[in-house]
Structure formats: C-alpha cells, structure tokens
Design a protein around this motif. Structure first.
Motif, PDB file in Angstrom:
ATOM      1  N   SER A   1       9.751   1.333  -2.370  1.00  0.00           N
ATOM      2  CA  SER A   1       8.665   1.226  -4.172  1.00  0.00           C
ATOM      3  C   SER A   1       8.533   2.565  -3.676  1.00  0.00           C
ATOM      4  O   SER A   1       7.694   3.408  -4.792  1.00  0.00           O
ATOM      5  CB  SER A   1       7.598   0.643  -2.424  1.00  0.00           C
ATOM      6  OG  SER A   1       6.128   0.345  -3.413  1.00  0.00           O
TER       7      SER A   1
ATOM      8  N   THR B   1       8.062   3.921  -7.863  1.00  0.00           N
ATOM      9  CA  THR B   1       6.581   4.582  -8.478  1.00  0.00           C
ATOM     10  C   THR B   1       7.370   5.995  -8.836  1.00  0.00           C
ATOM     11  O   THR B   1       6.375   5.991  -9.910  1.00  0.00           O
ATOM     12  CB  THR B   1       5.525   5.208  -7.265  1.00  0.00           C
ATOM     13  OG1 THR B   1       5.553   3.610  -6.118  1.00  0.00           O
ATOM     14  CG2 THR B   1       4.543   5.565  -7.520  1.00  0.00           C
TER      15      THR B   1
ATOM     16  N   HIS C   1      -0.869   5.702  -5.932  1.00  0.00           N
ATOM     17  CA  HIS C   1      -0.381   5.119  -4.934  1.00  0.00           C
ATOM     18  C   HIS C   1       1.177   4.901  -4.123  1.00  0.00           C
ATOM     19  O   HIS C   1       1.472   4.690  -3.454  1.00  0.00           O
ATOM     20  CB  HIS C   1       0.843   3.676  -6.395  1.00  0.00           C
ATOM     21  CG  HIS C   1      -0.121   3.376  -7.028  1.00  0.00           C
ATOM     22  ND1 HIS C   1      -0.420   2.519  -8.461  1.00  0.00           N
ATOM     23  CD2 HIS C   1      -1.555   2.709  -6.497  1.00  0.00           C
ATOM     24  CE1 HIS C   1      -1.368   1.703  -8.787  1.00  0.00           C
ATOM     25  NE2 HIS C   1      -2.157   1.837  -7.761  1.00  0.00           N
TER      26      HIS C   1
ATOM     27  N   LEU D   1       1.797   5.346   0.198  1.00  0.00           N
ATOM     28  CA  LEU D   1       2.792   5.036   0.424  1.00  0.00           C
ATOM     29  C   LEU D   1       3.730   5.195   1.503  1.00  0.00           C
ATOM     30  O   LEU D   1       4.271   4.984   2.446  1.00  0.00           O
ATOM     31  CB  LEU D   1       3.813   3.970  -0.645  1.00  0.00           C
ATOM     32  CG  LEU D   1       3.511   3.375  -1.667  1.00  0.00           C
ATOM     33  CD1 LEU D   1       4.236   3.084  -3.246  1.00  0.00           C
ATOM     34  CD2 LEU D   1       3.582   1.864  -1.007  1.00  0.00           C
TER      35      LEU D   1
ATOM     36  N   THR E   1       8.475  -3.337 -12.267  1.00  0.00           N
ATOM     37  CA  THR E   1       8.268  -2.650 -10.747  1.00  0.00           C
ATOM     38  C   THR E   1       7.090  -3.594 -10.036  1.00  0.00           C
ATOM     39  O   THR E   1       6.989  -3.343  -8.962  1.00  0.00           O
ATOM     40  CB  THR E   1       6.985  -1.592 -10.581  1.00  0.00           C
ATOM     41  OG1 THR E   1       7.480  -0.680 -12.191  1.00  0.00           O
ATOM     42  CG2 THR E   1       6.486   0.006  -9.720  1.00  0.00           C
TER      43      THR E   1
ATOM     44  N   ARG F   1       8.146  -4.598  -6.014  1.00  0.00           N
ATOM     45  CA  ARG F   1       6.891  -4.433  -5.055  1.00  0.00           C
ATOM     46  C   ARG F   1       7.004  -5.560  -4.484  1.00  0.00           C
ATOM     47  O   ARG F   1       7.597  -5.979  -2.822  1.00  0.00           O
ATOM     48  CB  ARG F   1       5.404  -4.107  -4.999  1.00  0.00           C
ATOM     49  CG  ARG F   1       5.807  -2.707  -6.024  1.00  0.00           C
ATOM     50  CD  ARG F   1       4.529  -1.811  -6.452  1.00  0.00           C
ATOM     51  NE  ARG F   1       4.439  -1.038  -7.579  1.00  0.00           N
ATOM     52  CZ  ARG F   1       4.483  -0.145  -7.342  1.00  0.00           C
ATOM     53  NH1 ARG F   1       4.964   0.637  -6.312  1.00  0.00           N
ATOM     54  NH2 ARG F   1       4.691   1.087  -8.585  1.00  0.00           N
TER      55      ARG F   1
ATOM     56  N   ASP G   1       9.269  -7.203  -1.436  1.00  0.00           N
ATOM     57  CA  ASP G   1       9.550  -7.112  -0.596  1.00  0.00           C
ATOM     58  C   ASP G   1       8.519  -7.157   1.015  1.00  0.00           C
ATOM     59  O   ASP G   1       8.616  -7.456   1.662  1.00  0.00           O
ATOM     60  CB  ASP G   1       9.523  -4.913  -0.253  1.00  0.00           C
ATOM     61  CG  ASP G   1      11.541  -5.003  -0.585  1.00  0.00           C
ATOM     62  OD1 ASP G   1      12.420  -5.057  -0.219  1.00  0.00           O
ATOM     63  OD2 ASP G   1      11.035  -3.491  -1.504  1.00  0.00           O
TER      64      ASP G   1
ATOM     65  N   LEU H   1       0.972  -3.650  -0.523  1.00  0.00           N
ATOM     66  CA  LEU H   1       2.057  -3.293  -2.269  1.00  0.00           C
ATOM     67  C   LEU H   1       1.832  -4.541  -2.670  1.00  0.00           C
ATOM     68  O   LEU H   1       1.799  -4.520  -3.781  1.00  0.00           O
ATOM     69  CB  LEU H   1       3.396  -4.297  -1.022  1.00  0.00           C
ATOM     70  CG  LEU H   1       4.875  -3.127  -0.517  1.00  0.00           C
ATOM     71  CD1 LEU H   1       6.349  -3.955  -0.133  1.00  0.00           C
ATOM     72  CD2 LEU H   1       5.127  -2.092  -0.881  1.00  0.00           C
TER      73      LEU H   1
ATOM     74  N   ALA I   1       0.844  -3.613  -6.830  1.00  0.00           N
ATOM     75  CA  ALA I   1       1.530  -4.978  -7.901  1.00  0.00           C
ATOM     76  C   ALA I   1       0.710  -5.442  -8.553  1.00  0.00           C
ATOM     77  O   ALA I   1       0.545  -4.995 -10.128  1.00  0.00           O
ATOM     78  CB  ALA I   1       2.144  -5.929  -6.968  1.00  0.00           C
TER      79      ALA I   1
ATOM     80  N   ASP J   1       0.097  -2.271 -10.638  1.00  0.00           N
ATOM     81  CA  ASP J   1       0.475  -2.500 -12.732  1.00  0.00           C
ATOM     82  C   ASP J   1       0.905  -3.661 -13.413  1.00  0.00           C
ATOM     83  O   ASP J   1       0.576  -3.225 -13.972  1.00  0.00           O
ATOM     84  CB  ASP J   1       2.507  -2.627 -11.295  1.00  0.00           C
ATOM     85  CG  ASP J   1       2.764  -1.581 -10.130  1.00  0.00           C
ATOM     86  OD1 ASP J   1       2.055  -0.352 -10.301  1.00  0.00           O
ATOM     87  OD2 ASP J   1       3.468  -1.581  -9.300  1.00  0.00           O
TER      88      ASP J   1
END
Length: 376
Positions: A51, A55, A87, A91, A154, A158, A161, A173, A177, A180
C-alpha cells in the motif's frame, strides 16, 4: 507538510494497534521467541508495504503534474497530495524505519507556483514506485484525468488486500481507499459517483474466527457459540440499525426539499439505503440471528425546517454511516469486508455530494453525534 499528529493516530486507532503488536512481537517490537531468536515478523507488513508503494506512485503522479508549466491546477492538486502524504504516514506508522522506503518531498516543500522545490536534506527525491511520473501500469501521468484513473486503480488495489489484513489495518485500508475515490472525483472523474448496493450479501459460509485482536461479542448477538461469529453479527446489527435510521432520516430530507435535482438525489439515496438495509437483514438472517427491527421513530440531531436543514441532515447521516462502516470492516471476517468497504465508499461519496467536507480518513473522524431512537 508536518507529519500527522499524535491525536490523528489516536483517532485512527493505530497507537492501540502498535501497543498490541509490541506486546505480541508481531509488529517489529523487541519481544523475542522463547529461543531468543529475535523479533517475530509483522504479518501485516507485506500488505502495508504494497500500500505504501501504491501511495508513492500516487505522490509521483501529483508531483509530475505540479512540476508542469505553472504548476497546473496547483490549488486543486496540492491539498489532495497533502492527504495522500497523510495516508502514507498513517500506513508507515509503527513499522521499523529500515523497512519503510524513502518518501518523496512533502507538499509543504513546494516552491513558488506549486512547483516542488529541492527536497530537504536527507529526503529522497524519488519514490519507491520508480519514475517521478510513472503509474502502476508504467504510463505517464500527464493530465488530471490520468491521475484520477490512477486514484481509482489504487483504491481497488487497497481493497484487494482487505482479507489479508488484520482488523485495524483493514479499517485503515478501507478508509484510505474511500479517500482515493473522493480524490478521483475532485480530479474530474466522470464515473458514476455511487455504485448500487449489492442485490444480496448472503455469504457462502458462516463467518470464521478473525485474528486474535477481534473484539468479543455480547451474548445477545445471535445463537452462535463462536464469539467471533457473534461479534460479527453484533456489528452487522449495528450497521442495520444505522441504515434504519438513515431510511427514516431521508424521509425527513425528502419532505423538506423542493421538486428539483436535490429531491431526485434524496430519492436515489433513500432507495440505496433501503437496499442496503434489506441486504443486511438477509445476511443477518442467514447467520441464524433475528435482524433488529426499526424503531418507531428517531430523534434527529437538529431541527429540520427547510431545504438547507435537509441537506445538512443528509450530509450528517452519510458522514455518520462512514464511521459505522469503517468499524464494520474491522469487525467482520475477510469475506464480508469488501461489502462493508463498498458501503463506506458509497456513504463518503454521498456525503460529498450533500456538501460535507472530505476528510483525509473517511469513517475515522472525531466523534460525531449519533441519531438515537426516539423515546416513546
């Protein structure tokens, strides 16, 4: 840009995750095995690093556009890039420094006109993903439309996963997302803003036990003797209750709006929440529990007397639902996380459409007032 504050990480629940994994030795802590062989591996690390790499590709895309003639659309791009940098920091939080790839320069180091200046001393000038203008597919990001498409891609990566992540990371996540997708919309994405909810969400098998940091359930969650399955049912009942409240709230919203596009939007949202409510009812029933019934009435968080109040209520309902669904992602096992993440994204997009501010972490905000069932 300054890194996220300790308060931000508290809101994300990441400090709690770090404390938990430090005790178990599963997040790169100092605990060792009985044979004193060194720290145990963090099972989330492969997902986190994937991730972060995605990013970094986004950050490179933003940098490529900002470095264009005059820093194209800097007023739009810079705030979005700053959120992407947040983000990345969230992470990477808690990982050993040696395992984290170097970051690209922060937006705050941009020079006049929005063009990134030379990075501070000790900061890498590139990204972990490769070239400064590359995308996941190797094509250059030369336009906002291309960057919007990369944001969408993207988000999907995410979500792919979710099942492999432990609950706190899955929640993060799903939230990132959703952000995003909001970025894609801000960049001019013309795809439908909200996908319809699934026609059915009946699982092919009953929920199985999640990782050890899954919360326990109350005895009334359902007939299952499995605490993990009962916890999932409890969370699903909470989501169902929130949808009951949303359906009620949209009845009020629609009654206060004139016959125009806003009322059409309210009708569409009302139908979407009815469909989501019905889907949760079917899923809960398939798990052997009785779906919670709607209350006879609900106490609104504020008086709604006109169109302005109606749009404010709609934004409030959707914002509250993002929190419900972010929590649901962490509470249910892998097979149901995708549906919860879709619901989070849909509510974040509807909140945006009703005029709510777009947070960097949809569904992981400061505490919000919660509509409650009216007292008889």
């Amino acid at each position: 840009m300054q890194p996220p504050s300790r308060r931000t990480f508290l809101a994300l629940g990441l400090l709690a995750l770090t404390a938990l994994t430090a005790c178990t030795g599963s997040h790169g802590g100092n605990d060792t095995t009985p044979g004193n062989r060194g720290p145990l591996p963090n099972p989330d690390e492969p997902v986190i690093l994937r991730s972060i790499a995605a990013t970094d590709t986004l950050l490179a895309g933003y940098d490529a556009l900002l470095a264009g003639p005059g820093g194209a659309q800097a007023a739009v791009l810079q705030p979005l890039r700053a959120e992407v940098a947040q983000h990345r920091a969230a992470l990477a939080y808690g990982l050993p420094a040696a395992s984290i790839p170097p970051a690209s320069p922060a937006t705050s180091s941009a020079g006049p006109g929005g063009t990134p200046s030379a990075p501070p001393s000790g900061t890498a000038s590139g990204t972990a993903s490769g070239t400064a203008s590359g995308t996941a597919s190797g094509a250059p990001v030369g336009t906002p439309a291309a960057l919007a498409a990369l944001e969408r891609q993207t988000a999907q990566a995410r979500l792919a996963d979710l099942a492999a992540a432990r609950p706190p990371l899955a929640r993060l996540l799903a939230s990132v997302a959703a952000s995003d997708v909001l970025h894609a919309v801000a960049l001019g994405d013309t795809a439908p803003p909200v996908a319809p909810p699934p026609a059915a969400t009946t699982p092919t098998e009953a929920p199985t036990a999640p990782p050890s940091d899954q919360p326990t359930a109350s005895p009334s969650a359902g007939p299952s003797a499995d605490p993990a399955a009962a916890a999932a049912v409890t969370a699903l009942q909470g989501a169902l209750g929130a949808e009951h409240a949303a359906v009620y709230g949209y009845g009020v919203v629609g009654a206060r709006l004139p016959e125009d596009q806003q009322r059409t939007d309210a009708r569409t949202a009302y139908a979407a929440h009815e469909a989501r409510r019905d889907a949760w009812q079917r899923l809960i029933g398939s798990l052997g529990a009785t779906p919670a019934a709607a209350a006879g009435g609900y106490q609104l968080p504020f008086a709604v007397t006109d169109a302005a109040g109606a749009t404010k209520l709609a934004a409030h309902l959707e914002t509250r639902l993002t929190t419900v669904y972010a929590d649901l992602v962490a509470a249910v096992p892998g097979p149901q996380r995708g549906t919860a993440a879709d619901a989070l994204r849909d509510s974040a997009l509807r909140a945006h459409r009703w005029g709510a501010a777009d947070p960097a972490f949809p569904g992981i905000p400061e505490p919000l007032p919660t509509p409650t069932a009216a007292t008889p």
